[in-house]
Design an enzyme around this catalytic site. Structure first.
Site, PDB file in Angstrom:
ATOM      1  N   TYR A 108      -2.865  83.634 -30.681  1.00 33.66           N
ATOM      2  CA  TYR A 108      -3.152  82.178 -30.418  1.00 33.66           C
ATOM      3  C   TYR A 108      -2.696  81.559 -29.151  1.00 33.66           C
ATOM      4  O   TYR A 108      -1.702  82.156 -28.813  1.00 33.66           O
ATOM      5  CB  TYR A 108      -2.704  81.299 -31.478  1.00 33.66           C
TER       6      TYR A 108
ATOM      7  N   ASN B   1       9.306  70.744 -29.581  1.00 36.49           N
ATOM      8  CA  ASN B   1       9.690  71.582 -28.632  1.00 36.49           C
ATOM      9  C   ASN B   1       8.406  71.507 -27.802  1.00 36.49           C
ATOM     10  O   ASN B   1       8.282  71.774 -26.580  1.00 36.49           O
ATOM     11  CB  ASN B   1      10.089  72.812 -28.687  1.00 36.49           C
TER      12      ASN B   1
ATOM     13  N   ASP C  45       9.648  82.907 -51.572  1.00 36.68           N
ATOM     14  CA  ASP C  45      10.067  83.250 -50.312  1.00 36.68           C
ATOM     15  C   ASP C  45       9.632  84.664 -50.229  1.00 36.68           C
ATOM     16  O   ASP C  45      10.219  85.478 -50.811  1.00 36.68           O
ATOM     17  CB  ASP C  45      11.776  82.889 -50.499  1.00 36.68           C
TER      18      ASP C  45
ATOM     19  N   ILE D 278      -1.081  75.406 -39.162  1.00 36.16           N
ATOM     20  CA  ILE D 278      -2.261  76.157 -38.816  1.00 36.16           C
ATOM     21  C   ILE D 278      -2.770  76.639 -40.176  1.00 36.16           C
ATOM     22  O   ILE D 278      -3.848  76.355 -40.280  1.00 36.16           O
ATOM     23  CB  ILE D 278      -2.134  77.208 -37.806  1.00 36.16           C
TER      24      ILE D 278
ATOM     25  N   TYR E  24      11.833  85.310 -30.413  1.00 37.48           N
ATOM     26  CA  TYR E  24      10.677  84.908 -31.231  1.00 37.48           C
ATOM     27  C   TYR E  24       9.338  85.799 -30.832  1.00 37.48           C
ATOM     28  O   TYR E  24       8.792  86.472 -31.409  1.00 37.48           O
ATOM     29  CB  TYR E  24      10.270  83.291 -31.069  1.00 37.48           C
TER      30      TYR E  24
ATOM     31  N   LYS F  52       9.215  79.757 -35.601  1.00 34.70           N
ATOM     32  CA  LYS F  52       8.250  79.714 -34.513  1.00 34.70           C
ATOM     33  C   LYS F  52       8.855  78.935 -33.369  1.00 34.70           C
ATOM     34  O   LYS F  52       8.230  78.942 -32.256  1.00 34.70           O
ATOM     35  CB  LYS F  52       6.829  79.100 -34.867  1.00 34.70           C
TER      36      LYS F  52
ATOM     37  N   SER G  30       0.539  85.756 -31.161  1.00 35.76           N
ATOM     38  CA  SER G  30       0.777  84.667 -30.234  1.00 35.76           C
ATOM     39  C   SER G  30       0.343  85.055 -28.725  1.00 35.76           C
ATOM     40  O   SER G  30       0.904  86.267 -28.330  1.00 35.76           O
ATOM     41  CB  SER G  30       2.197  84.146 -30.532  1.00 35.76           C
ATOM     42  N   ALA G  31       0.213  84.312 -27.924  1.00 32.89           N
ATOM     43  CA  ALA G  31      -0.179  84.477 -26.487  1.00 32.89           C
ATOM     44  C   ALA G  31       1.456  84.627 -25.935  1.00 32.89           C
ATOM     45  O   ALA G  31       1.665  85.190 -24.871  1.00 32.89           O
ATOM     46  CB  ALA G  31      -0.630  83.522 -25.783  1.00 32.89           C
TER      47      ALA G  31
ATOM     48  N   GLY H 187       1.833  75.174 -44.040  1.00 28.07           N
ATOM     49  CA  GLY H 187       2.094  74.882 -42.540  1.00 28.07           C
ATOM     50  C   GLY H 187       0.945  74.103 -41.742  1.00 28.07           C
ATOM     51  O   GLY H 187      -0.123  74.020 -42.307  1.00 28.07           O
TER      52      GLY H 187
ATOM     53  N   LYS I  82       6.841  89.083 -32.689  1.00 30.53           N
ATOM     54  CA  LYS I  82       5.550  89.077 -32.711  1.00 30.53           C
ATOM     55  C   LYS I  82       5.171  90.440 -32.140  1.00 30.53           C
ATOM     56  O   LYS I  82       4.178  91.201 -32.711  1.00 30.53           O
ATOM     57  CB  LYS I  82       4.887  88.044 -31.775  1.00 30.53           C
TER      58      LYS I  82
HETATM   59  P1  NAD Z   1       4.436  76.203 -39.596  1.00 33.91           P
HETATM   60  O1  NAD Z   1       5.929  76.264 -39.343  1.00 33.91           O
HETATM   61  O2  NAD Z   1       4.067  74.741 -39.537  1.00 33.91           O
HETATM   62  O3  NAD Z   1       3.982  77.106 -40.610  1.00 33.91           O
HETATM   63  C1  NAD Z   1       4.930  78.150 -41.129  1.00 33.91           C
HETATM   64  C2  NAD Z   1       4.816  78.077 -42.533  1.00 33.91           C
HETATM   65  O4  NAD Z   1       5.705  79.253 -43.035  1.00 33.91           O
HETATM   66  C3  NAD Z   1       5.700  76.921 -43.296  1.00 33.91           C
HETATM   67  O5  NAD Z   1       4.782  76.340 -43.863  1.00 33.91           O
HETATM   68  C4  NAD Z   1       6.854  77.423 -43.657  1.00 33.91           C
HETATM   69  O6  NAD Z   1       7.341  76.626 -44.748  1.00 33.91           O
HETATM   70  C5  NAD Z   1       6.539  78.697 -44.112  1.00 33.91           C
HETATM   71  N1  NAD Z   1       7.599  79.861 -44.169  1.00 33.91           N
HETATM   72  C6  NAD Z   1       8.402  80.147 -43.299  1.00 33.91           C
HETATM   73  N2  NAD Z   1       9.159  80.934 -43.755  1.00 33.91           N
HETATM   74  C7  NAD Z   1       8.851  81.534 -44.932  1.00 33.91           C
HETATM   75  C8  NAD Z   1       9.359  82.573 -46.070  1.00 33.91           C
HETATM   76  N3  NAD Z   1      10.151  83.293 -45.746  1.00 33.91           N
HETATM   77  N4  NAD Z   1       8.886  82.369 -47.200  1.00 33.91           N
HETATM   78  C9  NAD Z   1       7.566  81.741 -47.295  1.00 33.91           C
HETATM   79  N5  NAD Z   1       7.054  80.853 -46.387  1.00 33.91           N
HETATM   80  C10 NAD Z   1       7.895  80.817 -45.373  1.00 33.91           C
HETATM   81  O7  NAD Z   1       4.010  77.057 -38.237  1.00 33.91           O
HETATM   82  P2  NAD Z   1       2.302  77.028 -37.602  1.00 33.91           P
HETATM   83  O8  NAD Z   1       2.471  76.361 -36.361  1.00 33.91           O
HETATM   84  O9  NAD Z   1       1.339  76.794 -38.642  1.00 33.91           O
HETATM   85  O10 NAD Z   1       2.163  78.611 -37.230  1.00 33.91           O
HETATM   86  C11 NAD Z   1       2.070  79.641 -38.231  1.00 33.91           C
HETATM   87  C12 NAD Z   1       1.904  80.995 -37.572  1.00 33.91           C
HETATM   88  O11 NAD Z   1       1.407  81.005 -36.320  1.00 33.91           O
HETATM   89  C13 NAD Z   1       3.462  81.415 -37.295  1.00 33.91           C
HETATM   90  O12 NAD Z   1       3.610  82.675 -37.652  1.00 33.91           O
HETATM   91  C14 NAD Z   1       3.674  81.164 -35.631  1.00 33.91           C
HETATM   92  O13 NAD Z   1       4.527  81.838 -35.242  1.00 33.91           O
HETATM   93  C15 NAD Z   1       2.176  81.329 -35.291  1.00 33.91           C
HETATM   94  N6  NAD Z   1       1.935  80.760 -34.093  1.00 33.91           N
HETATM   95  C16 NAD Z   1       2.300  79.476 -33.935  1.00 33.91           C
HETATM   96  C17 NAD Z   1       1.986  78.882 -32.737  1.00 33.91           C
HETATM   97  C18 NAD Z   1       1.873  77.294 -32.677  1.00 33.91           C
HETATM   98  O14 NAD Z   1       2.131  76.729 -31.285  1.00 33.91           O
HETATM   99  N7  NAD Z   1       1.784  76.459 -33.700  1.00 33.91           N
HETATM  100  C19 NAD Z   1       1.319  79.657 -31.759  1.00 33.91           C
HETATM  101  C20 NAD Z   1       1.046  80.817 -31.994  1.00 33.91           C
HETATM  102  C21 NAD Z   1       1.398  81.595 -32.901  1.00 33.91           C
HETATM  103  C1  WQD Z   2       3.129  73.572 -22.631  1.00 37.07           C
HETATM  104  C2  WQD Z   2       3.333  73.019 -21.334  1.00 37.07           C
HETATM  105  C3  WQD Z   2       5.762  73.135 -20.662  1.00 37.07           C
HETATM  106  C4  WQD Z   2       7.120  69.948 -23.793  1.00 37.07           C
HETATM  107  C5  WQD Z   2       4.676  77.805 -26.842  1.00 37.07           C
HETATM  108  C6  WQD Z   2       5.356  79.077 -27.101  1.00 37.07           C
HETATM  109  C7  WQD Z   2       4.212  79.997 -27.340  1.00 37.07           C
HETATM  110  C8  WQD Z   2       3.398  79.539 -28.633  1.00 37.07           C
HETATM  111  C9  WQD Z   2       2.845  77.931 -28.097  1.00 37.07           C
HETATM  112  C10 WQD Z   2       4.083  80.127 -30.533  1.00 37.07           C
HETATM  113  C11 WQD Z   2       4.373  73.849 -20.348  1.00 37.07           C
HETATM  114  C12 WQD Z   2       5.160  71.714 -20.769  1.00 37.07           C
HETATM  115  C13 WQD Z   2       6.587  70.999 -22.813  1.00 37.07           C
HETATM  116  C14 WQD Z   2       7.571  68.966 -23.014  1.00 37.07           C
HETATM  117  C15 WQD Z   2       6.640  69.492 -20.934  1.00 37.07           C
HETATM  118  N1  WQD Z   2       3.986  79.416 -29.935  1.00 37.07           N
HETATM  119  N2  WQD Z   2       5.940  70.656 -21.453  1.00 37.07           N
HETATM  120  N3  WQD Z   2       7.095  68.904 -21.641  1.00 37.07           N
HETATM  121  O1  WQD Z   2       5.501  76.975 -23.728  1.00 37.07           O
HETATM  122  O2  WQD Z   2       2.941  76.952 -23.581  1.00 37.07           O
HETATM  123  O3  WQD Z   2       3.767  77.892 -25.669  1.00 37.07           O
HETATM  124  O4  WQD Z   2       3.938  77.221 -27.845  1.00 37.07           O
HETATM  125  O5  WQD Z   2       3.897  81.383 -30.675  1.00 37.07           O
HETATM  126  O6  WQD Z   2       4.949  81.055 -27.982  1.00 37.07           O
HETATM  127  O7  WQD Z   2       6.119  79.557 -25.949  1.00 37.07           O
HETATM  128  O8  WQD Z   2       3.692  75.455 -25.135  1.00 37.07           O
HETATM  129  O9  WQD Z   2       3.778  73.155 -25.772  1.00 37.07           O
HETATM  130  O10 WQD Z   2       5.937  74.307 -25.120  1.00 37.07           O
HETATM  131  O11 WQD Z   2       4.482  73.750 -23.168  1.00 37.07           O
HETATM  132  O12 WQD Z   2       6.383  69.597 -19.630  1.00 37.07           O
HETATM  133  O13 WQD Z   2       8.408  68.319 -23.531  1.00 37.07           O
HETATM  134  O14 WQD Z   2       3.979  71.560 -21.535  1.00 37.07           O
HETATM  135  O15 WQD Z   2       6.450  73.036 -19.533  1.00 37.07           O
HETATM  136  O16 WQD Z   2       3.828  73.666 -19.318  1.00 37.07           O
HETATM  137  P1  WQD Z   2       4.120  76.803 -24.418  1.00 37.07           P
HETATM  138  P2  WQD Z   2       4.563  74.032 -25.142  1.00 37.07           P
END
Ligand code: NAD
Ligand code: WQD
Length: 344
Positions: free
Chosen positions: A176, A197, A58, A12, A148, A84, A124-125, A10, A152
């Site tokens: 994060y 999103n 899986d 990260i 979601y 996520k 996550s934050a 994925g 966490k």
């Molecule tokens: P991502 O969707 O790109 O990566 C997640 C990976 O997990 C994918 O490759 C997916 O195929 C794999 N996966 C999902 N379900 C699975 C399963 N049942 N078995 C095996 N593999 C599975 O997401 P990301 O942005 O890289 O996020 C990684 C982690 O960080 C997640 O736990 C997410 O909740 C957390 N996180 C992400 C963000 C963000 O904004 N991207 C912020 C905070 C926390």
């Molecule tokens: C950032 C800012 C929006 C889209 C989310 C999850 C959080 C974590 C990180 C996983 C906000 C604005 C956004 C758009 C906009 N993920 N925005 N137009 O909401 O801070 O955090 O991702 O753990 O749990 O909630 O991130 O990128 O969605 O939004 O104006 O089309 O951008 O309102 O102010 P968020 P985001």
């Protein structure tokens, strides 16, 4: 260390796998490609200069997870895998609770059974969603407003309890903030399957011409320019944070939370302007209503990670925009489909 990296294909995970190789570790990716592409793994191998071991599985398959752990000879696990999307979790809570919680339980059972006691978990934050403060230390009150986020929080609680039950565990709960940007090569980056999103992938898809204009959710927040403020952390810095946590964990028995953020806030409009500079293109936008559940400002206090993990973010918004644009402009449709794929 030999590190099982769940979700390593994925966004990260792929950057972290590369950072692990560069730091002399031996990552093994476990992924079911639910939200990622095997092409990401090929490209990480290409950047790393060696084949990365990949197990397609899986985490919901408890027997498979047990077998993988029994045979893998792992020193540690980094657990990224999960679902996520906040909005989707409101619409399909059971899918989110099942995937995120059962996957983690299967992983913990297998680790427990086969003597692997070092874990880095992607929190996550979002767990600060109800804290009501804009700058968060790890000690502010936790709470969340969507399924979601609840997964966490629950997993953090499970990890705390597991660590209390057996003092040989070393667990990092990495919270994060807003991960953004891409590797500076432009070869790996974020590749959302549907309409993004999150802000940054949406802005880059507008810049590249895949979407017409950005909707800015709210222009009347009590912030300098009225738009939301977040702590945008470059994914390569975030990846380095995982290596730092893995290497610091032997000195930290139990389960402990660390914020991974920059400590700096940037507004939505500052992100738009930075992307305009990096791409040389105008990014049309329209200010619309606030998005339900959003807060005005959320920024990390990253002091604990600096002190205890000896890590801090090195990159700022200009780096994020430059690297994000390189990835988006070189891969306008993300990773190629399996059947149309270029040879790596
Ligand atoms: P991502 O969707 O790109 O990566 C997640 C990976 O997990 C994918 O490759 C997916 O195929 C794999 N996966 C999902 N379900 C699975 C399963 N049942 N078995 C095996 N593999 C599975 O997401 P990301 O942005 O890289 O996020 C990684 C982690 O960080 C997640 O736990 C997410 O909740 C957390 N996180 C992400 C963000 C963000 O904004 N991207 C912020 C905070 C926390
Ligand atoms: C950032 C800012 C929006 C889209 C989310 C999850 C959080 C974590 C990180 C996983 C906000 C604005 C956004 C758009 C906009 N993920 N925005 N137009 O909401 O801070 O955090 O991702 O753990 O749990 O909630 O991130 O990128 O969605 O939004 O104006 O089309 O951008 O309102 O102010 P968020 P985001």
């Amino acid at each position: 260390m030999r590190v099982l990296t769940t979700g390593g294909a994925g966004y990260i995970g792929s950057h972290t796998v590369l950072a692990l190789v560069e730091a002399g570790h031996e990552p093994v990716i476990l992924d079911n490609f639910d939200n990622s592409s095997p092409e990401a793994v090929r490209r990480v191998s290409e950047l790393a200069g060696r084949e990365i071991e990949l197990i397609e599985a899986d985490l919901l398959d408890a027997a498979a997870v047990d077998r993988i752990m029994a045979q893998g000879n792992f020193d540690a696990v980094i657990h990224f895998a999960g679902l996520k999307a906040v909005g989707e979790s409101v619409a399909q809570p059971l899918k989110y609770y099942r995937t995120n919680l059962v996957s983690t339980m299967n992983l913990l059972d297998a680790m427990q059974a086969h003597g692997v006691r070092t874990l880095v978990f992607s929190s996550s934050a979002t767990v600060y969603g109800t804290a009501g403060v804009s700058v968060c230390t790890e000690d502010v009150s936790l709470g969340t407003t969507n399924p979601y986020g609840a997964t966490k929080l629950f997993i953090e609680q499970i990890l705390d309890d597991v660590a209390v039950s057996d003092p040989s565990w070393h667990i990092a709960k990495l919270r994060y903030f807003n991960p953004v940007g891409a590797h500076s090569s432009g070869r790996i980056g974020e590749d959302p399957r549907d309409i993004p999103n999150n802000l940054m992938p949406y802005v880059s898809q507008v810049a590249v011409g895949r979407r017409e204009k950005l909707s800015v959710f709210g222009g009347d927040y009590p912030t300098a320019d009225g738009t939301g403020v977040r702590d945008f952390i470059h994914v390569v810095d975030l990846a380095a944070g995982h290596v730092a946590a893995l290497e610091a964990l032997p000195a930290h028995p139990g389960a402990r939370a660390w914020n991974l953020g920059t400590g700096e806030g940037n507004s939505v409009l500052e992100v738009v302007r930075a992307f305009e500079r990096a791409s040389g293109r105008e990014i049309p936008y329209e200010i619309v209503d606030r998005r339900p559940g959003d807060v005005a400002e959320l920024v990390a206090d990253p002091s604990r990670a600096r002190l205890e993990l000896h890590w801090k973010a090195e990159r700022g918004l200009e780096d994020v925009a430059r690297d994000g644009w390189r990835w988006q402009s070189q891969n306008p449709l993300g990773y190629p489909d399996e059947d149309t794929e270029e040879s790596a």
